[in-house]
Write an enzyme that holds these catalytic residues in place. Structure first.
Site, PDB file in Angstrom:
ATOM      1  N   GLY A  53       0.847  -1.189   0.000  1.00  0.00           N
ATOM      2  CA  GLY A  53       0.000   0.000   0.000  1.00  0.00           C
ATOM      3  C   GLY A  53       0.879   1.234   0.000  1.00  0.00           C
ATOM      4  N   CYS A  80       5.049  -6.103   1.775  1.00  0.00           N
ATOM      5  CA  CYS A  80       5.354  -4.677   1.903  1.00  0.00           C
ATOM      6  C   CYS A  80       4.542  -4.018   3.031  1.00  0.00           C
ATOM      7  CB  CYS A  80       5.143  -3.988   0.549  1.00  0.00           C
ATOM      8  SG  CYS A  80       5.934  -2.371   0.454  1.00  0.00           S
ATOM      9  N   TYR A  81       3.617  -3.136   2.713  1.00  0.00           N
ATOM     10  CA  TYR A  81       2.776  -2.528   3.755  1.00  0.00           C
ATOM     11  C   TYR A  81       2.166  -3.620   4.634  1.00  0.00           C
ATOM     12  CZ  TYR A  81      -1.117   0.111   5.855  1.00  0.00           C
ATOM     13  OH  TYR A  81      -2.010   0.671   6.722  1.00  0.00           O
ATOM     14  N   HIS A 166       8.141  -7.140  -3.571  1.00  0.00           N
ATOM     15  CA  HIS A 166       6.929  -7.572  -4.276  1.00  0.00           C
ATOM     16  C   HIS A 166       7.162  -8.847  -5.089  1.00  0.00           C
ATOM     17  CE1 HIS A 166       4.438  -4.058  -3.367  1.00  0.00           C
ATOM     18  NE2 HIS A 166       5.594  -3.421  -3.320  1.00  0.00           N
ATOM     19  N   GLU A 168       5.008 -10.459  -6.693  1.00  0.00           N
ATOM     20  CA  GLU A 168       4.033 -10.576  -7.776  1.00  0.00           C
ATOM     21  C   GLU A 168       4.472  -9.914  -9.074  1.00  0.00           C
ATOM     22  OE1 GLU A 168       3.819  -8.823  -5.052  1.00  0.00           O
ATOM     23  OE2 GLU A 168       2.780  -6.912  -5.293  1.00  0.00           O
ATOM     24  N   SER A 219     -22.723  -8.556 -28.730  1.00  0.00           N
ATOM     25  CA  SER A 219     -22.266  -7.348 -29.425  1.00  0.00           C
ATOM     26  C   SER A 219     -21.244  -7.680 -30.503  1.00  0.00           C
ATOM     27  CB  SER A 219     -21.611  -6.412 -28.413  1.00  0.00           C
ATOM     28  OG  SER A 219     -20.429  -7.037 -27.923  1.00  0.00           O
ATOM     29  N   GLY A 221     -18.252  -8.806 -29.546  1.00  0.00           N
ATOM     30  CA  GLY A 221     -16.984  -8.843 -28.810  1.00  0.00           C
ATOM     31  C   GLY A 221     -16.732 -10.209 -28.178  1.00  0.00           C
ATOM     32  N   VAL A 222     -15.536 -10.336 -27.602  1.00  0.00           N
ATOM     33  CA  VAL A 222     -15.128 -11.635 -27.055  1.00  0.00           C
ATOM     34  C   VAL A 222     -16.004 -12.040 -25.863  1.00  0.00           C
ATOM     35  CG1 VAL A 222     -13.229 -12.908 -26.001  1.00  0.00           C
ATOM     36  CG2 VAL A 222     -12.758 -11.227 -27.768  1.00  0.00           C
ATOM     37  N   ASP A 223     -16.301 -11.075 -24.985  1.00  0.00           N
ATOM     38  CA  ASP A 223     -16.994 -11.428 -23.742  1.00  0.00           C
ATOM     39  C   ASP A 223     -18.399 -11.954 -24.001  1.00  0.00           C
ATOM     40  OD1 ASP A 223     -14.719 -10.342 -22.717  1.00  0.00           O
ATOM     41  OD2 ASP A 223     -15.657  -8.474 -22.071  1.00  0.00           O
ATOM     42  N   SER A 224     -19.190 -11.189 -24.745  1.00  0.00           N
ATOM     43  CA  SER A 224     -20.570 -11.622 -24.937  1.00  0.00           C
ATOM     44  C   SER A 224     -20.638 -12.864 -25.840  1.00  0.00           C
ATOM     45  CB  SER A 224     -21.440 -10.489 -25.493  1.00  0.00           C
ATOM     46  OG  SER A 224     -20.944 -10.022 -26.723  1.00  0.00           O
ATOM     47  N   SER A 225     -19.711 -12.977 -26.786  1.00  0.00           N
ATOM     48  CA  SER A 225     -19.706 -14.167 -27.645  1.00  0.00           C
ATOM     49  C   SER A 225     -19.348 -15.414 -26.832  1.00  0.00           C
ATOM     50  CB  SER A 225     -18.700 -14.023 -28.786  1.00  0.00           C
ATOM     51  OG  SER A 225     -18.942 -12.851 -29.510  1.00  0.00           O
ATOM     52  N   LYS A 366     -10.163 -10.806 -18.039  1.00  0.00           N
ATOM     53  CA  LYS A 366     -10.291 -10.932 -19.490  1.00  0.00           C
ATOM     54  C   LYS A 366      -9.542 -12.151 -20.048  1.00  0.00           C
ATOM     55  CE  LYS A 366     -11.469  -8.775 -23.415  1.00  0.00           C
ATOM     56  NZ  LYS A 366     -12.737  -8.079 -23.663  1.00  0.00           N
TER      57      LYS A 366
END
Ligand code: XMP
Length: 510
Positions: A53, A80-81, A166, A168, A219, A221-225, A366
Site C-alpha cells: 500500500g 510490503c505494507y 513484491h 508478484e 455485441s 466482442g469476445v466477452d458476450s460471444s 479478461k
C-alpha cells in the site's frame, strides 16, 4: 470454491497478486481492508494475502487488519505494507527508512520455508519508505538486502510470512516460486483451470435458471460471444441470443462472429440495425453524445427484440450479461463501490422488461474469459482480438458518422489490421486502430493534385489499458501500411502515426 483472499491496501500491484495466484490455478479474490473474518470464511479462504500500500502504518487513518485474522489459523502472506502491518500488530517495530528504497535489490542471503528450493541470485523489487526494525516474537529474519535488514520474515509455527519486496511483479523474477511455496505450505489445491471454471459456471447457471429461458445480447466482442457459448453449453436451446449488428464493427467482423458462433451450434437471432444506428448518430460530433446515442439505440433495438422473442418463446425470465471481475472488484481504491461501465450494462431497459440478471463471468479476468473461449471452441483469431470499444468505429470516426465515412475508416482499418497479422505484429501490440480524422489536405497522385482525408494509425503496448506506450512498429512496416492504404482507399491521401503515450494521450482519439 476454495479461495485465497487478497486484502487490498491500495497497492498498484494488488490485481497482479490475484492474477498470479490464478495463473497458478488457485481462485483468488480481492477484498477491501474493511472485510471481516466472517466474510473471509464465507469466501472459503484457505489463506490470506495482505497487499502492499502507498501509506505508512503510522498514518492516522492507516487501514488495519481484520479483527481475529491472526488468531484464525489461516496462513498469511504479508507483502510490503502488509508485512509492516503484521509486524506492528504482533508487537514488532516499524521505522521510517532514511531513504525511500525503490527498484531492484539483490538479497544478500535467503533461507526459510518460502525460499526452499530456490537457488542462485535473488533479485527483489522494492518500493517502500518504512521498514521492519524489530521482529515480533516467534519470527525469524529469512532474507536481507544491503539496505533492508528484514527483507523477509516468517513464523513457521503460525504460518505467517512477510516479504518487504513484491513477489508478484516480473521485476522479481523468482517471485512466483515464493507464491507457489506459500500455496503448497498452506495445502491449497491448484485446480482452478478453465475446464473447472466452465464446469462450475455451467452448474451454477443450470441451478439458477432451472427450466427457464435466458436472453443474451451479443455485441460481437469476445466477452458476450464467449458467454453465448457458455450458456449454450449450460442450457442449450433455452438460450435466446440476439446479435445486434450496429454497423459499427470492423470490416467483415459481424459476419465472421456470426459464422463462428453458428458453427459452434449457437442459434442466433441476428438484427441488422446499422441504419438505425446511423440515424441515431446523424449530426453528432461530440464523442459523449455519440456514446449516449449508441447506448440508447442499443437498448431500444434490444427491447424491441426482447418483446418479439417473448411473444415467440413465452416468458423469458433471465437476462445474461458479460460483466467481468475488473468491473466488480471491491478494492481500497474503489472504496467498496462496484463500478460498472455503462456500455457493458443492458440496464435502462423499460419496466415491462424486468429480467433477473445472471453474470457468469463476474469472477473472471479478461484473459480467463479468453481461455474459457478456447475451451469452448472459439477460433483463435476471434478470441485473441485486441480490445474494441463498445461504441465501435463511431468514436474512431472523428466528426460526423456517415455511411461513406465509416466505409473509408473500415477499409483503412482493415489494411492496418491485416498487415499487422501478416507481419506477425498483431500479437505484439496490445491494441491497434485506425482513426478517420476530420482533416483534409492536399496531395499529389499520378499527374493530379488530390484533396482528401487523413487517416491516423495508433498502436500501443499496455498491460491493462490504464497506461500505454506507443508501439515502436518498424518504419518499413509503417511505410508498407501507408502505401497500401493510400493505394487502395482513394478517399485517403495521407497517413500519420500517433507517437503519444498514455498519459498524456488516451488510446482512442474520439
Ligand atoms: P482510452 O481511450 O480511455 O481507452 O485510453 C482505454 C481502453 O478502453 C477502451 N474504450 C472503451 N471501451 N467503451 C468501451 O467499451 C467505450 O466507450 C470506450 N472508450 C475507450 C479503449 O478501446 C481502450 O482499450
Amino acid at each position: 470454491m476454495t479461495s485465497v483472499v487478497v486484502i487490498d491496501y491500495g497497492s498498484q500491484y494488488t490485481r497482479l497478486i490475484t492474477r498470479r495466484l490464478r495463473e497458478l490455478h488457485v481462485y483468488s479474490v480481492i477484498v477491501p481492508p474493511s472485510v471481516t473474518l466472517e466474510r473471509i470464511r464465507a469466501l472459503d479462504a484457505r489463506a490470506v494475502v495482505l497487499s502492499g500500500g502507498p501509506g505508512s502504518v503510522y498514518a492516522t487513518d492507516a487501514p488495519g487488519l481484520p479483527q481475529g485474522l491472526l488468531g484464525s489459523g489461516l496462513p498469511v502472506l504479508a507483502i510490503c505494507y502488509g508485512m509492516q502491518l503484521l509486524a506492528l500488530e504482533l508487537g514488532g517495530e516499524v521505522r521510517p527508512s532514511p531513504t525511500r528504497e525503490y527498484g531492484k535489490a539483490v538479497l544478500s542471503h535467503y533461507e526459510g520455508i518460502l525460499f526452499d528450493g530456490i537457488e542462485g541470485e535473488f533479485v527483489a523489487w522494492m518500493s517502500h519508505g518504512d521498514s521492519v526494525e524489530r521482529l515480533p516474537a516467534g519470527f525469524a529474519t529469512v532474507a536481507s538486502t544491503a539496505d533492508t535488514p528484514v527483507a523477509a520474515m516468517e513464523d513457521p509455527r503460525r504460518r505467517l510470512h512477510g516479504l518487504q519486496f513484491h513477489p508478484e511483479v516480473r521485476h522479481t523474477p523468482k517471485g512466483v516460486a515464493l507464491l507457489e511455496r506459500f500455496l503448497d505450505e498452506a495445502g491449497i489445491a491448484r485446480d482452478w483451470t478453465s475446464e473447472h471454471i466452465i464446469d462450475q459456471a455451467v452448474d451454477d447457471v443450470r441451478t439458477r435458471v432451472g427450466d427457464e429461458r435466458v436472453l443474451l445480447g451479443i455485441s460481437g466482442g469476445v466477452d458476450s460471444s464467449s458467454l453465448g457459448l457458455l450458456l449454450h453449453r449450460a442450457i442449450g436451446q433455452r438460450l435466446v441470443a440476439v446479435f445486434v449488428d450496429t454497423g459499427l464493427l470492423r470490416l467483415g467482423e459481424a459476419e465472421e462472429v456470426e459464422r463462428a458462433l453458428r458453427g459452434l451450434g449457437l442459434d442466433l437471432v441476428v438484427v441488422d440495425a446499422s441504419e438505425r444506428f446511423l440515424r441515431a448518430l446523424a449530426g453528432l460530433i461530440d464523442p459523449e453524445a455519440k456514446r449516449k446515442a449508441i447506448g440508447k439505440a442499443f437498448i431500444e433495438v434490444f427491447a424491441e427484440q426482447a418483446r418479439v422473442l417473448q411473444d415467440v418463446h413465452g416468458d423469458i425470465r433471465f437476462l445474461a450479461q458479460g460483466t467481468l471481475y475488473p468491473d466488480v472488484i471491491e478494492s481500497a481504491g474503489a472504496d467498496g463501490a462496484a463500478t460498472i461501465k455503462s456500455h457493458h450494462n443492458v440496464g435502462g431497459l423499460p419496466d415491462d422488461l424486468a429480467f433477473e440478471l445472471i453474470e457468469p463471468f463476474r469472477n473472471l479476468f479478461k484473459d480467463e474469459v479468453r481461455e474459457v473461449a478456447e475451451s469452448l471452441g472459439m477460433p483463435k483469431h476471434l478470441r485473441e482480438r485486441h480490445p474494441f470499444p463498445g461504441p465501435g468505429l463511431a468514436i474512431r470516426c472523428l466528426g460526423e458518422v456517415t455511411h461513406e465515412r465509416l466505409e473509408v475508416l473500415r477499409r483503412g482499418d482493415d489494411v492496418f489490421m491485416s498487415s499487422l497479422r501478416e507481419f506477425g505484429l498483431y500479437e505484439e501490440t496490445w491494441q491497434a486502430l485506425a482513426v478517420l480524422t476530420p482533416l483534409q489536405s492536399v496531395g499529389v497522385m499520378g499527374d493530379g493534385r488530390t484533396y482528401a482525408n487523413t487517416v491516423a494509425l495508433r498502436a500501443v503496448t499496455s498491460v491493462d489499458g490504464m497506461t500505454a506506450d506507443w508501439a515502436r512498429l518498424p518504419h518499413d512496416f509503417l511505410a508498407t501500411v501507408s502505401n497500401r492504404i493510400v493505394n487502395t482507399v482513394p478517399e485517403v491521401n495521407r497517413v500519420v502515426y500517433d507517437i503519444t503515450s498514455k498519459p498524456p494521450g488516451t488510446i482512442e482519439w474520439e
